[in-house]
Design a protein around this motif. Structure first.
Motif, PDB file in Angstrom:
ATOM      1  N   ASP A 114      -5.039   6.911  -2.637  1.00  0.00           N
ATOM      2  CA  ASP A 114      -3.897   6.050  -2.317  1.00  0.00           C
ATOM      3  C   ASP A 114      -3.855   4.870  -3.284  1.00  0.00           C
ATOM      4  O   ASP A 114      -4.828   4.580  -3.981  1.00  0.00           O
ATOM      5  N   ARG A 156      -1.472  -2.124 -10.359  1.00  0.00           N
ATOM      6  CA  ARG A 156      -1.535  -1.060  -9.369  1.00  0.00           C
ATOM      7  C   ARG A 156      -2.927  -0.456  -9.417  1.00  0.00           C
ATOM      8  O   ARG A 156      -3.435  -0.133 -10.488  1.00  0.00           O
ATOM      9  N   ALA A 214      -2.783   0.686  -4.164  1.00  0.00           N
ATOM     10  CA  ALA A 214      -2.527  -0.680  -3.716  1.00  0.00           C
ATOM     11  C   ALA A 214      -1.823  -1.411  -4.856  1.00  0.00           C
ATOM     12  O   ALA A 214      -2.304  -1.409  -5.990  1.00  0.00           O
ATOM     13  N   PHE A 248       0.839  -1.185   0.000  1.00  0.00           N
ATOM     14  CA  PHE A 248       0.000   0.000   0.000  1.00  0.00           C
ATOM     15  C   PHE A 248       0.881   1.244   0.000  1.00  0.00           C
ATOM     16  O   PHE A 248       1.824   1.346   0.789  1.00  0.00           O
ATOM     17  N   CYS A 249       0.558   2.168  -0.879  1.00  0.00           N
ATOM     18  CA  CYS A 249       1.249   3.460  -0.949  1.00  0.00           C
ATOM     19  C   CYS A 249       0.301   4.515  -0.429  1.00  0.00           C
ATOM     20  O   CYS A 249      -0.716   4.837  -1.071  1.00  0.00           O
ATOM     21  N   LEU A 250       0.583   5.051   0.746  1.00  0.00           N
ATOM     22  CA  LEU A 250      -0.260   6.058   1.391  1.00  0.00           C
ATOM     23  C   LEU A 250       0.319   7.435   1.091  1.00  0.00           C
ATOM     24  O   LEU A 250       1.435   7.749   1.501  1.00  0.00           O
ATOM     25  N   ASN A 263     -10.237  -0.714   6.726  1.00  0.00           N
ATOM     26  CA  ASN A 263      -9.920  -0.546   5.325  1.00  0.00           C
ATOM     27  C   ASN A 263     -10.742  -1.450   4.418  1.00  0.00           C
ATOM     28  O   ASN A 263     -10.279  -2.474   3.921  1.00  0.00           O
ATOM     29  N   ALA A 321      -6.244   4.863   5.325  1.00  0.00           N
ATOM     30  CA  ALA A 321      -6.179   5.031   3.880  1.00  0.00           C
ATOM     31  C   ALA A 321      -7.105   6.157   3.454  1.00  0.00           C
ATOM     32  O   ALA A 321      -8.088   6.458   4.126  1.00  0.00           O
ATOM     33  N   THR A 347      -8.600  -5.031   4.109  1.00  0.00           N
ATOM     34  CA  THR A 347      -7.280  -5.260   4.675  1.00  0.00           C
ATOM     35  C   THR A 347      -7.308  -4.886   6.157  1.00  0.00           C
ATOM     36  O   THR A 347      -8.372  -4.642   6.722  1.00  0.00           O
ATOM     37  N   ALA A 399      -4.465  -8.660   2.140  1.00  0.00           N
ATOM     38  CA  ALA A 399      -5.740  -8.116   1.674  1.00  0.00           C
ATOM     39  C   ALA A 399      -6.486  -9.174   0.884  1.00  0.00           C
ATOM     40  O   ALA A 399      -5.884 -10.049   0.259  1.00  0.00           O
ATOM     41  N   LEU A 429      -7.250   3.527  -4.718  1.00  0.00           N
ATOM     42  CA  LEU A 429      -8.331   3.332  -3.766  1.00  0.00           C
ATOM     43  C   LEU A 429      -9.364   4.436  -3.895  1.00  0.00           C
ATOM     44  O   LEU A 429      -9.027   5.605  -4.116  1.00  0.00           O
ATOM     45  N   ALA A 454     -11.584  -0.156  -5.377  1.00  0.00           N
ATOM     46  CA  ALA A 454     -10.315   0.137  -6.030  1.00  0.00           C
ATOM     47  C   ALA A 454     -10.454  -0.087  -7.523  1.00  0.00           C
ATOM     48  O   ALA A 454     -11.166  -0.989  -7.957  1.00  0.00           O
TER      49      ALA A 454
END
Length: 221
Positions: free
Chosen positions: A130, A139, A132, A37-39, A167, A126, A120, A94, A142, A171
């Motif tokens: 963002d 990729r 995932a 996950f990229c927050l 979460n 999140a 998740t 997830a 969200l 997505a």
């Protein structure tokens, strides 16, 4: 003659939260997959003084006038306008729903959106936007994350203490030309990282990046 009755105020039962959270996480580790996950940084993070503006694309007149990055694919902030682009890169289990390929006609032409749902763990916050990253190399962005808390008393529930499955999110799969694919690691490395397995949950401490609390202090409620 009147009788004074005592008042019973139910206390929070921490064991109930722990049991519910344990069941969710056990199902995720047994049935889910590893996801990176990229927050991303948000404007509220900037207002709290946690991050500065991007030195590459947020200092020109366009960025200052409109309050947004002048380059969608800035290699420094990934279009967020904030230095570094993301506040955290973390790996969590997830569960995803299946996606059916389809086409729709929009002002931009014919697109093939693949929107799915995921669940998740509850130990991070999140936001919409963002990303995932899956072990397939896909990729996803969200959309509209939801929060679930367990009320066991009369107090206000907080995510860090009462969150059970925060979460839950929709997505959508990003196109290969999306800025999401500029965020490290590269696709081949990502697949290798998320393929780690073993009798116990593998460690990802060597690839995770934490630049701020996973649940910001100003968003604990």
């Amino acid at each position: 003659m009147s009788t004074v009755r005592g008042r019973y105020v139910r206390d929070q039962q921490a064991w109930a939260v722990d049991q519910e959270r344990l069941r969710h996480e056990q199902a995720l580790w047994m049935l889910g997959e590893n996801v990176l996950f990229c927050l991303l940084w948000t404007a509220r993070d900037h207002d709290q003084g946690l991050v500065g503006l991007c030195s590459v694309c947020a200092s020109d007149r366009i960025a200052q006038a409109y309050g947004q990055s002048s380059r969608n694919k800035c290699p420094s902030c990934f279009g967020t306008r904030f230095e570094g682009g993301y506040r955290a890169l973390i790996v969590r289990p997830a569960v995803f729903t299946d996606a059916d390929d389809s086409q729709s006609f929009t002002a931009r032409g014919t697109v093939a959106p693949q929107e799915i749902h995921l669940e998740t763990t509850s130990d991070f916050r999140a936001h919409s936007g963002d990303f995932a990253m899956r072990g397939t190399g896909e990729r996803l962005q969200l959309r509209i994350p939801q929060r679930t808390t367990l009320r066991t008393g009369f107090g206000t529930p907080h995510q860090s203490e009462d969150g059970t499955a925060y979460n839950l999110a929709r997505a959508a799969v990003e196109d290969s030309t999306s800025v999401a694919y500029l965020i490290p690691p590269a696709t081949e490395t990502l697949i290798t990282i998320l393929s780690r397995s073993g009798p116990t949950p593998p460690s990802f401490g060597d690839v995770e990046v934490l630049r701020a609390p996973l649940i910001p202090l100003h968003e604990r409620d």
